[in-house]
Design a protein around this motif. Structure first.
Motif, PDB file in Angstrom:
ATOM      1  N   ASP A 218       1.103  -1.276   0.307  1.00 13.10           N
ATOM      2  CA  ASP A 218      -0.015   0.217   0.197  1.00 13.10           C
ATOM      3  C   ASP A 218       0.935   1.168  -0.161  1.00 13.10           C
ATOM      4  O   ASP A 218       0.638   1.646  -0.686  1.00 13.10           O
ATOM      5  CB  ASP A 218      -0.771   0.096   1.140  1.00 13.10           C
ATOM      6  N   GLU A 219       1.718   1.150   1.255  1.00 13.42           N
ATOM      7  CA  GLU A 219       2.835   2.597   0.581  1.00 13.42           C
ATOM      8  C   GLU A 219       3.363   2.717  -0.907  1.00 13.42           C
ATOM      9  O   GLU A 219       4.229   3.776  -1.471  1.00 13.42           O
ATOM     10  CB  GLU A 219       4.227   2.329   2.155  1.00 13.42           C
ATOM     11  N   GLY A 222       1.012   4.079  -2.761  1.00 15.42           N
ATOM     12  CA  GLY A 222       0.841   5.697  -2.481  1.00 15.42           C
ATOM     13  C   GLY A 222       1.712   6.397  -3.334  1.00 15.42           C
ATOM     14  O   GLY A 222       1.998   7.655  -3.092  1.00 15.42           O
ATOM     15  N   TYR A 223       3.276   5.881  -3.018  1.00 14.43           N
ATOM     16  CA  TYR A 223       4.641   7.062  -3.434  1.00 14.43           C
ATOM     17  C   TYR A 223       3.869   6.807  -5.113  1.00 14.43           C
ATOM     18  O   TYR A 223       4.616   7.789  -5.109  1.00 14.43           O
ATOM     19  CB  TYR A 223       5.786   5.879  -3.040  1.00 14.43           C
ATOM     20  N   LEU A 224       3.662   5.215  -5.650  1.00 18.32           N
ATOM     21  CA  LEU A 224       3.319   5.745  -7.318  1.00 18.32           C
ATOM     22  C   LEU A 224       2.587   6.412  -7.652  1.00 18.32           C
ATOM     23  O   LEU A 224       1.963   7.763  -8.418  1.00 18.32           O
ATOM     24  CB  LEU A 224       3.277   4.975  -7.368  1.00 18.32           C
ATOM     25  N   LEU A 225       0.957   7.269  -6.480  1.00 20.60           N
ATOM     26  CA  LEU A 225       0.188   8.180  -6.907  1.00 20.60           C
ATOM     27  C   LEU A 225       1.213   9.641  -6.193  1.00 20.60           C
ATOM     28  O   LEU A 225       0.730  10.519  -7.293  1.00 20.60           O
ATOM     29  CB  LEU A 225      -0.463   7.832  -6.015  1.00 20.60           C
ATOM     30  N   PRO A 302      -5.800  20.703   9.891  1.00 22.90           N
ATOM     31  CA  PRO A 302      -5.279  19.701  11.324  1.00 22.90           C
ATOM     32  C   PRO A 302      -4.957  18.151  11.484  1.00 22.90           C
ATOM     33  O   PRO A 302      -4.124  17.512  12.005  1.00 22.90           O
ATOM     34  CB  PRO A 302      -6.162  19.420  12.503  1.00 22.90           C
ATOM     35  N   THR A 303      -5.159  17.757  10.260  1.00 26.31           N
ATOM     36  CA  THR A 303      -5.010  16.657   9.699  1.00 26.31           C
ATOM     37  C   THR A 303      -4.407  16.351   8.580  1.00 26.31           C
ATOM     38  O   THR A 303      -4.106  16.941   7.192  1.00 26.31           O
ATOM     39  CB  THR A 303      -5.860  15.815   9.853  1.00 26.31           C
ATOM     40  N   LEU A 304      -3.061  14.917   8.161  1.00 27.04           N
ATOM     41  CA  LEU A 304      -1.922  14.883   6.768  1.00 27.04           C
ATOM     42  C   LEU A 304      -3.246  14.327   5.756  1.00 27.04           C
ATOM     43  O   LEU A 304      -3.398  15.018   4.945  1.00 27.04           O
ATOM     44  CB  LEU A 304      -1.276  13.645   7.086  1.00 27.04           C
ATOM     45  N   GLU A 305      -4.325  13.941   6.435  1.00 28.05           N
ATOM     46  CA  GLU A 305      -4.985  13.252   5.202  1.00 28.05           C
ATOM     47  C   GLU A 305      -5.642  14.923   4.529  1.00 28.05           C
ATOM     48  O   GLU A 305      -6.542  15.088   3.211  1.00 28.05           O
ATOM     49  CB  GLU A 305      -6.558  12.789   5.791  1.00 28.05           C
ATOM     50  N   ASP A 326      -5.434   8.736   0.816  1.00 30.78           N
ATOM     51  CA  ASP A 326      -5.529   6.936   1.961  1.00 30.78           C
ATOM     52  C   ASP A 326      -3.550   6.877   1.330  1.00 30.78           C
ATOM     53  O   ASP A 326      -2.867   6.232   3.052  1.00 30.78           O
ATOM     54  CB  ASP A 326      -6.181   6.539   2.253  1.00 30.78           C
ATOM     55  N   LEU A 327      -3.613   6.317   0.161  1.00 32.08           N
ATOM     56  CA  LEU A 327      -2.651   5.693  -0.062  1.00 32.08           C
ATOM     57  C   LEU A 327      -1.578   6.434   0.693  1.00 32.08           C
ATOM     58  O   LEU A 327      -0.367   6.204   0.772  1.00 32.08           O
ATOM     59  CB  LEU A 327      -2.938   5.381  -1.529  1.00 32.08           C
ATOM     60  N   ILE A 328      -1.356   8.001  -0.305  1.00 33.39           N
ATOM     61  CA  ILE A 328      -0.488   8.338  -0.298  1.00 33.39           C
ATOM     62  C   ILE A 328      -0.433   9.304   1.467  1.00 33.39           C
ATOM     63  O   ILE A 328       0.875   8.789   1.722  1.00 33.39           O
ATOM     64  CB  ILE A 328      -0.976  10.153  -0.948  1.00 33.39           C
TER      65      ILE A 328
END
Length: 344
Positions: A218-219, A222-225, A302-305, A326-328
């Protein structure tokens, strides 16, 4: 330093958005053009990753360790402030990712600052210091909070006088500096310490070195995205940012939608006086980003998302699907490295 010398967008007559689009197409070239001034850079980064936009942080930085130890002591000393209540570490607590977790920091007499405090971790990798880049070096940056009435509210004459009455400081400065305790030597010691505040050995760094198991599937997705959406056009290099300036709100009007514009929101304009630099800021590095909320120069997120979603909207003009977001975020959390010792 792992950053590219950057001409401001409008020196070539190009709009910021045009620069951004070209950068998105050329991100793969950035690491090939970068140079490194730190020791400990691995000689044999895995070949399959040599063209990636992100570079691993070296494990070692070559500094005078005795000066760094003195700088650590000064960094935690509240006597650098006028009323002896605020140290550098108060707004940059190392155990919290190098920032205090507040939208705006609190200085002497409970005074609220004007802008979100950036992390001190990996700050030596930045092209310049402060959100608007007004300080070229770490040494120059120290003058800012020392003299700011909303932060430390002091001056070097006062600080030198106080520290000169400390026998241990007197001994240490005499051993390390021919000229003893003065403003230049205090700044040199603190900046030397700050150059040690690198955070190497993140899981993503281990992945770059060839350890396929260091991050999950998944990580990796996320990097590819992160790359395919264009995030890497601004967030690359060792610090995953910090090496260029960009307008806040390239595609959508961040400040028009937020409202209540302050002087701090004008960013680089406050330094250059050039209209085209209005709302431009140094791109923040994303190392240890899961530890440094709230986000943006105004500390409004406040959040990374939420930060990822807002960046996609304001900088790319895209509504990012929750799954991709979420993957990012999962990828971004792999950028948390080995934190420095937190004791004075």
């Amino acid at each position: 330093m792992n950053h590219l010398p950057r001409k401001d967008h409008h020196e070539s007559g190009k709009r910021p958005g045009g620069t951004f689009i070209l950068a998105a197409a050329l991100w793969v070239l950035l690491p090939l053009l970068a140079t490194v001034s730190l020791s400990g850079e691995p000689k044999n980064v895995a070949k399959r990753y040599r063209n990636e936009p992100i570079r691993p942080i070296p494990a070692i930085v070559d500094v005078d360790r005795r000066k760094a130890a003195l700088g650590r002591r000064l960094f935690h000393d509240p006597r650098l402030s006028h009323d002896n209540t605020v140290s550098c570490a108060r707004c940059h607590p190392l155990k919290r990712g190098g920032t205090d977790g507040l939208p705006r920091s609190v200085g002497i007499k409970g005074t609220l600052g004007d802008i979100n405090t950036p992390t001190v971790l990996n700050s030596s990798l930045n092209i310049a210091q402060f959100w608007d880049g007004r300080a070229a070096t770490l040494e120059e940056q120290i003058d800012g909070p020392v003299h700011n009435p909303k932060e430390m509210g002091s001056n070097w004459k006062e600080i030198v006088s106080k520290l000169s009455r400390d026998k241990e400081y007197h001994r240490l400065f005499e051993e390390l500096y021919d000229t003893g305790i003065n403003a230049a030597n205090i700044k040199d010691a603190i900046a030397t310490f700050e150059r040690t505040l690198l955070t190497p050995d993140s899981r993503f760094d281990r992945f770059l070195h060839g350890d396929e198991q260091a991050i999950t599937d998944d990580e990796k997705k996320g990097y590819l995205l992160f790359k395919s959406y264009g995030c890497a056009s601004c967030h690359q290099g060792m610090a995953v940012g910090g090496n260029m300036y960009e307008k806040m709100g390239i595609v959508q009007g961040y400040f028009a939608e937020r409202g209540n514009i302050t002087r701090a929101d004008y960013g680089r304009f406050n330094v250059t006086g050039l209209k085209e630099h209005r709302f431009e800021f140094k791109v923040p590095g994303l190392r240890n980003v899961e530890l440094t909320a709230p986000y943006f120069h105004d500390g409004a997120v406040p959040t990374l998302e939420e930060a990822v979603s807002k960046m996609a909207y304001y900088q790319l003009g895209r509504e990012i699907p929750p799954r991709d977001r979420d993957l990012i975020v999962k990828f971004l959390k792999t950028l948390t490295g080995r934190l420095p010792e937190t004791s004075p």
